[in-house]
Write a protein that holds these residues in place. Structure first.
Motif, PDB file in Angstrom:
ATOM      1  N   GLN A   5       7.943  -0.593 -10.239  1.00  0.00           N
ATOM      2  CA  GLN A   5       6.561   0.801 -10.330  1.00  0.00           C
ATOM      3  C   GLN A   5       5.580   0.109  -9.399  1.00  0.00           C
ATOM      4  O   GLN A   5       4.624   0.189 -10.098  1.00  0.00           O
ATOM      5  N   GLU A   6       5.884  -1.401  -8.297  1.00  0.00           N
ATOM      6  CA  GLU A   6       4.415  -1.495  -7.973  1.00  0.00           C
ATOM      7  C   GLU A   6       4.552  -1.038  -7.519  1.00  0.00           C
ATOM      8  O   GLU A   6       4.836  -0.097  -6.624  1.00  0.00           O
ATOM      9  N   PRO A   7       3.074  -1.858  -6.302  1.00  0.00           N
ATOM     10  CA  PRO A   7       2.366  -1.357  -5.201  1.00  0.00           C
ATOM     11  C   PRO A   7       3.691  -1.059  -3.973  1.00  0.00           C
ATOM     12  O   PRO A   7       4.652  -2.060  -4.189  1.00  0.00           O
ATOM     13  N   ILE A   8       3.819   0.011  -3.012  1.00  0.00           N
ATOM     14  CA  ILE A   8       4.864  -0.523  -1.702  1.00  0.00           C
ATOM     15  C   ILE A   8       3.666  -0.010  -0.640  1.00  0.00           C
ATOM     16  O   ILE A   8       3.279   1.359  -0.502  1.00  0.00           O
ATOM     17  N   SER A   9       4.171  -0.292   0.115  1.00  0.00           N
ATOM     18  CA  SER A   9       3.397  -0.146   1.208  1.00  0.00           C
ATOM     19  C   SER A   9       4.912  -0.187   2.424  1.00  0.00           C
ATOM     20  O   SER A   9       5.591  -0.927   2.917  1.00  0.00           O
ATOM     21  N   LEU A  10       4.188   0.986   3.311  1.00  0.00           N
ATOM     22  CA  LEU A  10       5.472   0.630   4.902  1.00  0.00           C
ATOM     23  C   LEU A  10       4.397   0.856   5.556  1.00  0.00           C
ATOM     24  O   LEU A  10       3.765   1.557   6.075  1.00  0.00           O
ATOM     25  N   VAL A  11       4.933  -0.501   6.342  1.00  0.00           N
ATOM     26  CA  VAL A  11       4.067  -0.513   8.134  1.00  0.00           C
ATOM     27  C   VAL A  11       4.457  -0.211   9.013  1.00  0.00           C
ATOM     28  O   VAL A  11       5.573  -0.771   8.839  1.00  0.00           O
ATOM     29  N   GLY A  12       4.597   0.825  10.104  1.00  0.00           N
ATOM     30  CA  GLY A  12       4.769   1.297  11.196  1.00  0.00           C
ATOM     31  C   GLY A  12       4.147   1.039  12.478  1.00  0.00           C
ATOM     32  O   GLY A  12       2.765   0.980  12.261  1.00  0.00           O
ATOM     33  N   ALA A  13       4.369   0.235  13.742  1.00  0.00           N
ATOM     34  CA  ALA A  13       4.315   0.335  14.807  1.00  0.00           C
ATOM     35  C   ALA A  13       3.495   2.176  15.607  1.00  0.00           C
ATOM     36  O   ALA A  13       2.782   1.661  16.162  1.00  0.00           O
ATOM     37  N   GLU A  14       3.968   2.792  15.266  1.00  0.00           N
ATOM     38  CA  GLU A  14       4.190   3.712  16.388  1.00  0.00           C
ATOM     39  C   GLU A  14       3.370   4.683  15.149  1.00  0.00           C
ATOM     40  O   GLU A  14       2.782   4.545  13.774  1.00  0.00           O
ATOM     41  N   PRO A  15       2.186   5.564  15.785  1.00  0.00           N
ATOM     42  CA  PRO A  15       1.577   5.937  15.072  1.00  0.00           C
ATOM     43  C   PRO A  15       1.246   7.734  15.348  1.00  0.00           C
ATOM     44  O   PRO A  15       0.399   8.369  15.019  1.00  0.00           O
ATOM     45  N   ARG A  16       2.956   7.605  14.114  1.00  0.00           N
ATOM     46  CA  ARG A  16       3.057   9.516  13.816  1.00  0.00           C
ATOM     47  C   ARG A  16       3.785   8.970  12.646  1.00  0.00           C
ATOM     48  O   ARG A  16       4.836   7.693  12.410  1.00  0.00           O
ATOM     49  N   PRO A  17       4.012   9.717  11.855  1.00  0.00           N
ATOM     50  CA  PRO A  17       5.030   9.667  10.605  1.00  0.00           C
ATOM     51  C   PRO A  17       6.186   9.129  10.477  1.00  0.00           C
ATOM     52  O   PRO A  17       6.582  10.348  12.158  1.00  0.00           O
TER      53      PRO A  17
END
Lengths: 130, 419
Positions: B27-39
């Motif tokens: 239930q907690e927040p999830i952040s997915l961080v990527g270096a590339e400028p696209r999904p």
């Protein structure tokens, strides 16, 4: 002036939005519990891709559409089967051994390319993907 | 916010980890961080269908943005995490990660799904124009454009990336030479008979395969690569060079955090690193052999990324880990589909079914009589039968598997034989 005309035109068209909605071809995924998910079709791409990109539950597609994992198995509704043609050898082998329950309408959705003719295509999603 | 999970690396493993956490009811927040400028997108087609123009960039994208939004997964693209402070490390509250642009993300748990970077060629001339690698979509699109104009392509490295790229280049009508330092192709992953098959298959299609020879340098003309110089003195003319000599796990963030690394971020069977608050999954890791649980292996495959990410998600969500899965892998070259199930390392016997010259055959691997793995070329039936046998513990004795006329499926369903 032009902007104003565009705004008037857009406002005049708004009541007909539902028509546009009806004109875009759709495909229907029916889950094991009967839930229907309707997504916009995209002629030229695979049935699997519209499922995964739109988050249709039950289409795992682990290999990403390379006919290698058999986790995008669907049961195509009978009325659409004549439009599709049969599976090729590689898909045939995967269906033969790789899926939980093979039925006459069994296909790997990564091997079905969407076309305008397939508007309304309905497929059932098996309760499990291997 | 100091709760939730920060996933560094918007990769196959990263996307799977985020999705699995929600599937497990996290239930907690999830952040997915990527270096590339696209999904986030899938990489296997980069060296295959994308090079041939059979698929476009958009079809590689895993999920529409609404998918992530609906599940409360924050996807941040184009931000490379530079620095991480773990929770409890003297700081009050949770951990914080800072990106190169200065954005910061707080978290309670950290997942590293940062993948690997291609090993760079280290010879004079290696940075000339016309020298390409394939790791991300920009690399592949650049290579695709270059292939459109190239005449003489030299592929350095006879592994999967090199051979798939060679196959694409040859299919596009280019003159192609593959240079491999080892005495055979795919030496790290298959038996000599499969190596020999791929050499013959490439040669039949007009590729010049040079084995057991190194590259000592690249020569230039007008700032661009002009030739590849080999250790035996040969100069191969080249206006395009593709380097596929392996990938190195991105361990720098893990090392800065003091996590155990040994040719990859070391994880246990629960995908936990040496710090229990941190999990890792995918190409950046080394972990216990997925079947025996012993030693440390690094597996570079979609299947490993997915299964490790599921295990990591279970660990973070405090749920039991999913059961082990049979490893599998595939490679597409020309009209040849190689499918591998199981891990053959450590085999002491093998059985060849069918004639490699027909371009449809399989090799089964055994250790002390027990089936370990299969390499199947254009033979999905054998691939799947072995995969199923390994998953269910069914034996396929070597002596009987030698009879190529007997479908391996018959070992799975004994009744089918008499039927």
């Amino acid at each position: 002036m032009v902007r104003r005309l565009v705004a008037i035109w857009a406002a005049a068209c708004r009541p007909f939005e539902f028509l546009r909605e009806r004109l875009v071809p759709k495909v229907v995924f029916v889950s094991a519990d009967g839930t229907e998910t309707v997504v916009d079709s995209a002629p030229g791409v695979s049935l699997m891709l519209v499922a995964t990109q739109n988050g249709v539950e039950g289409i795992v597609a682990e290999c990403g559409g390379n006919c290698s994992c058999a986790t995008c198995h669907v049961w195509v509704r009978e009325e659409f089967l004549p439009l599709l043609g049969g599976p090729e050898d590689m898909e045939e082998d995967l269906l033969d051994l790789g899926v939980s329950e093979r039925r006459p309408g069994s296909r790997l959705s990564c091997q079905i390319t969407l076309t305008d003719d397939l508007d309304g295509l309905a497929v059932d999603i098996p309760p499990e993907q291997p | 916010v100091t709760d939730g999970v920060l996933i560094v690396g918007a990769s196959q493993a990263g996307v799977q980890l985020a999705t699995s956490l929600r599937d497990l009811g996290y239930q907690e927040p999830i952040s997915l961080v990527g270096a590339e400028p696209r999904p986030p997108y899938q990489r296997p087609p980069l060296s295959k269908a994308l090079l041939l123009g059979r698929v476009d960039e958009a079809s590689l994208v895993f999920r529409a943005s609404s998918f992530y939004a609906d599940r409360g997964i924050e996807v941040v693209c184009g931000e490379r995490v530079r620095e991480i402070a773990l929770p409890g490390g003297g700081a009050v509250g949770g951990g914080v990660a800072t990106t190169e642009s200065g954005r910061s993300f707080s978290f309670a748990h950290l997942a590293l799904t940062v993948g690997a970077r291609p090993r760079r060629l280290a010879v004079p001339g290696a940075d000339l124009d016309g020298v390409c690698y394939v790791r991300d979509v920009d690399d592949a699109l650049r290579l695709r454009r270059a292939l459109g104009q190239a005449r003489d392509v030299v592929v350095i490295g006879g592994g999967y990336i090199g051979l798939e790229a060679a196959s694409a280049a040859r299919s596009l009508g280019r003159s192609v030479t593959v240079v491999e330092a080892a005495e055979r192709l795919l030496a790290r992953s298959v038996v000599p008979i499969v190596s020999d098959f791929y050499r013959a298959a490439h040669e039949r299609r007009g590729v010049d395969v040079r084995l057991g020879v190194g590259v000592t340098g690249l020569t230039e003309r007008g700032g661009r690569v002009a030739a590849v110089v080999l250790s035996d003195g040969t100069e191969l003319p080249a206006d395009l060079v593709l380097v596929g000599i392996g990938a190195a796990p991105r361990t720098e963030l893990a090392e800065a955090l003091g996590l155990g690394c040994d040719g990859g971020i070391v994880v246990d069977r629960s995908a936990r690193t040496s710090d229990p608050k941190v999990v890792a999954a995918g190409d950046c890791t080394v972990g216990p052999h997925p079947v025996t649980g012993e030693g440390r292996v690094r597996l570079e495959s979609v299947q490993n990324a997915v299964v490790q990410a599921k295990v990591a998600a279970a660990a973070l969500a405090g749920r039991p880990a999913p059961g082990p899965e049979v490893p599998w892998f595939w490679s597409d070259q020309y009209d040849l589909k190689l499918q591998i199930a199981g891990l053959s390392a450590g085999y002491d016997d093998h059985v060849v079914r069918g004639d490699p010259d027909t371009e449809r055959f399989s090799v089964l691997y055994y250790r002390e009589g027990a089936l370990l793995a299969v390499d199947a070329v254009n033979n999905a039936a054998d691939y799947l039968a072995v995969r199923k046998a390994l998953a269910t513990g069914v034996a396929i004795p070597a002596a009987e598997a030698r009879d190529a006329g007997r479908p391996l499926k018959s070992f799975l369903v004994p009744a089918a034989r008499s039927a």
